[in-house]
Design an enzyme around this catalytic site. Structure first.
Site, mmCIF file in Angstrom:
data_model
loop_
_atom_site.group_PDB
_atom_site.id
_atom_site.type_symbol
_atom_site.label_atom_id
_atom_site.label_comp_id
_atom_site.label_asym_id
_atom_site.label_seq_id
_atom_site.Cartn_x
_atom_site.Cartn_y
_atom_site.Cartn_z
ATOM 1 N N SER A 162 -63.839 9.624 36.116
ATOM 2 C CA SER A 162 -63.643 8.194 35.915
ATOM 3 C C SER A 162 -64.279 7.653 34.645
ATOM 4 O O SER A 162 -63.836 6.628 34.137
ATOM 5 C CB SER A 162 -64.143 7.416 37.136
ATOM 6 O OG SER A 162 -65.444 7.818 37.484
ATOM 7 N N LYS B 68 -56.566 0.979 42.582
ATOM 8 C CA LYS B 68 -56.385 1.228 41.154
ATOM 9 C C LYS B 68 -54.895 1.109 40.799
ATOM 10 O O LYS B 68 -54.384 0.004 40.812
ATOM 11 C CB LYS B 68 -57.042 2.551 40.795
ATOM 12 C CG LYS B 68 -58.571 2.335 40.843
ATOM 13 C CD LYS B 68 -59.446 3.534 40.791
ATOM 14 C CE LYS B 68 -60.908 3.060 40.856
ATOM 15 N NZ LYS B 68 -61.819 4.025 41.435
ATOM 16 N N HIS C 23 -57.965 8.109 40.218
ATOM 17 C CA HIS C 23 -57.366 7.678 38.954
ATOM 18 C C HIS C 23 -56.046 8.375 38.630
ATOM 19 O O HIS C 23 -55.402 8.039 37.636
ATOM 20 C CB HIS C 23 -58.351 7.884 37.801
ATOM 21 C CG HIS C 23 -59.573 7.034 37.932
ATOM 22 N ND1 HIS C 23 -59.591 5.701 37.595
ATOM 23 C CD2 HIS C 23 -60.801 7.314 38.410
ATOM 24 C CE1 HIS C 23 -60.792 5.205 37.840
ATOM 25 N NE2 HIS C 23 -61.547 6.169 38.333
HETATM 26 C C1 LIG Z 1 -63.027 3.971 42.192
HETATM 27 C C2 LIG Z 1 -63.384 5.318 42.678
HETATM 28 C C3 LIG Z 1 -63.764 5.539 44.003
HETATM 29 C C4 LIG Z 1 -64.044 4.415 44.951
HETATM 30 O O1 LIG Z 1 -62.915 3.769 45.379
HETATM 31 P P1 LIG Z 1 -63.025 2.272 45.912
HETATM 32 O O2 LIG Z 1 -61.812 2.076 46.729
HETATM 33 O O3 LIG Z 1 -63.097 1.396 44.709
HETATM 34 O O4 LIG Z 1 -64.286 2.210 46.746
HETATM 35 C C5 LIG Z 1 -63.933 6.837 44.419
HETATM 36 N N1 LIG Z 1 -63.780 7.877 43.564
HETATM 37 C C6 LIG Z 1 -63.461 7.691 42.268
HETATM 38 C C7 LIG Z 1 -63.311 8.869 41.363
HETATM 39 C C8 LIG Z 1 -63.259 6.406 41.778
HETATM 40 O O5 LIG Z 1 -62.983 6.207 40.496
#
Ligand SMILES: *Cc1c(COP(=O)(O)O)cnc(C)c1O
Length: 390
Positions: free
Chosen positions: A182, A242, A210
């Site tokens: 990320s 996302k 992602h």
């Molecule tokens: C954003 C993210 C999460 C967490 O997801 P949320 O639904 O925002 O809690 C978990 N793993 C990765 C790699 C992320 O980028």
């Protein structure tokens, strides 16, 4: 010695962070129209959104949310096992499983909870959990909560991962990796990780927060994009906040895995179910993501344009082919100064500093979205050129 006061200790930690000039600051966006956000009274174009396909304000998602809220209300009113599991949840789970080619899917309220929920449920004391050093915090915390032995290998170092697994040949083992990292935007070699896990053997868990929607045919994500399936990646975690533009998360896997999570995963059991209207909006989002290939195509054009122009003006990019395009700066103060200069020019590009990234690896984390135009990317590059010359 008197007993330490917990709040005083927290205040001391905070003061240390402030002294190091690394304190985080919470800011309020007072209006948002797509990627145009109002911050401290100024209108900015955001290059920080995870809404990679530009769906968070799509009228079709909003309509699905509103009509389901009319039928089911705003809140789910209870946990899934106590009457909170509503038809939109069941439909969304079926749709995710079908889209991604897994037997079953289980919704969680957030990705943070899904990772903690699956790791703390599968692992126990005495087990070994091997993870890439750059994995998301939720994967790390899940292994810690399970009280498993956590071993973190240097980023993308498969030989180190193998040594860590082989050091504990008798222990039950799980290897967890982000599919797209990320803060760097590069992706894990999932085929090699899967082969390693088959040889050892260890269970492979992939977090595709992602990749979902962005990569692969019909946006099926990193697993499909790398030619793999549920056989090689038996546990898949995806987030809905996302590229899908909504909120929530799901774990995909075998019927046995999902039924086990329903029985034993505390972050699944002891929490209120996601609002059903959100599940309906996500269901609508999936059909758009699968059908509207032009969003991924346009994003690919933007990524290519950004990379070639950024490299032409001498910026340090990372090995990323995804919408996450960090510009490596190194010094935290300098990264903040660039970010502030971009803001003065009308762009929101936050600086990411330690401890979120390693020491001396501060960066501007640019994220691109299908809602950006080529002209907007060019304008950002011009502002970056001015910031780098300053
Ligand atoms: C954003 C993210 C999460 C967490 O997801 P949320 O639904 O925002 O809690 C978990 N793993 C990765 C790699 C992320 O980028």
């Amino acid at each position: 010695m008197p007993r330490p006061n917990l709040t005083d200790r927290l205040i001391a930690h905070h003061a240390e962070r402030t002294a190091a000039d690394l304190a985080r600051r919470l800011r309020t966006v007072t209006a948002a129209t797509g990627l145009r956000i109002r911050l401290d009274g100024r209108d900015l174009l955001s290059f920080a959104s995870n809404d990679y396909l530009g769906l968070a304000q799509d009228p079709r998602l909003i309509a699905a949310l509103q009509s389901t809220a009319n039928d089911f209300g705003v809140g789910a009113t209870a946990a899934h096992l106590l009457g909170g599991h509503r038809r939109p949840h069941q439909q969304l789970e079926a749709s995710l499983a079908e889209w991604l080619g897994y037997p079953r899917a289980l919704l969680f309220s957030t990705g943070m909870m899904a990772n903690i929920g699956v790791l703390s449920c599968l692992l126990q004391r005495g087990d070994v959990c091997v993870q890439d050093r750059l994995n998301h915090a939720s994967l790390i915390d899940g292994a810690r909560l399970a009280d498993a032995e956590l071993l973190r290998y240097p980023h993308a170092d498969l030989a180190a991962a193998r040594r860590q697994l082989q050091a504990r040949p008798q222990a039950a083992a799980l290897l967890a990796s982000d599919a797209v990292f990320s803060m760097d935007g590069d992706h894990a070699a999932l085929g090699e990780l899967a082969a390693l896990c088959q040889r050892e053997p260890a269970t492979l868990l992939v977090d595709d927060a992602h990749g979902l929607g962005v990569l692969g045919e019909q946006g099926r994500g990193s697993v499909a994009a790398q030619g793999l399936s549920a056989t090689e990646v038996p546990v898949l975690m995806v987030t809905l906040g996302k590229a899908l533009g909504t909120f929530g998360a799901a774990v995909l896997g075998s019927t046995a895995l999902i039924e086990g999570l329903i029985q034993f995963s505390r972050p699944y059991i002891y929490t209120t179910a996601l609002p059903p209207a959100l599940a309906a909006a996500t269901l609508q989002s999936i059909s758009i993501v699968r059908a509207e290939t032009w969003r991924r195509d346009h994003l690919a054009v933007l990524i290519e344009r950004f990379r070639s122009r950024a490299q032409a003006i001498g910026l340090r990019l990372m090995a990323s082919a995804t919408p996450i395009q960090p510009i490596l700066i190194g010094d935290s103060g300098r990264a903040m100064a660039w970010s502030q200069q971009l803001e003065a020019a009308g762009f929101y590009v936050p600086a990411i500093r330690p401890p979120t990234v390693p020491d001396n690896a501060a960066r501007l984390r640019v994220t691109l979205s299908a809602s950006h135009s080529l002209a907007e990317v060019d304008a950002l590059i011009e502002a970056l050129a001015r910031a780098s010359a300053a």
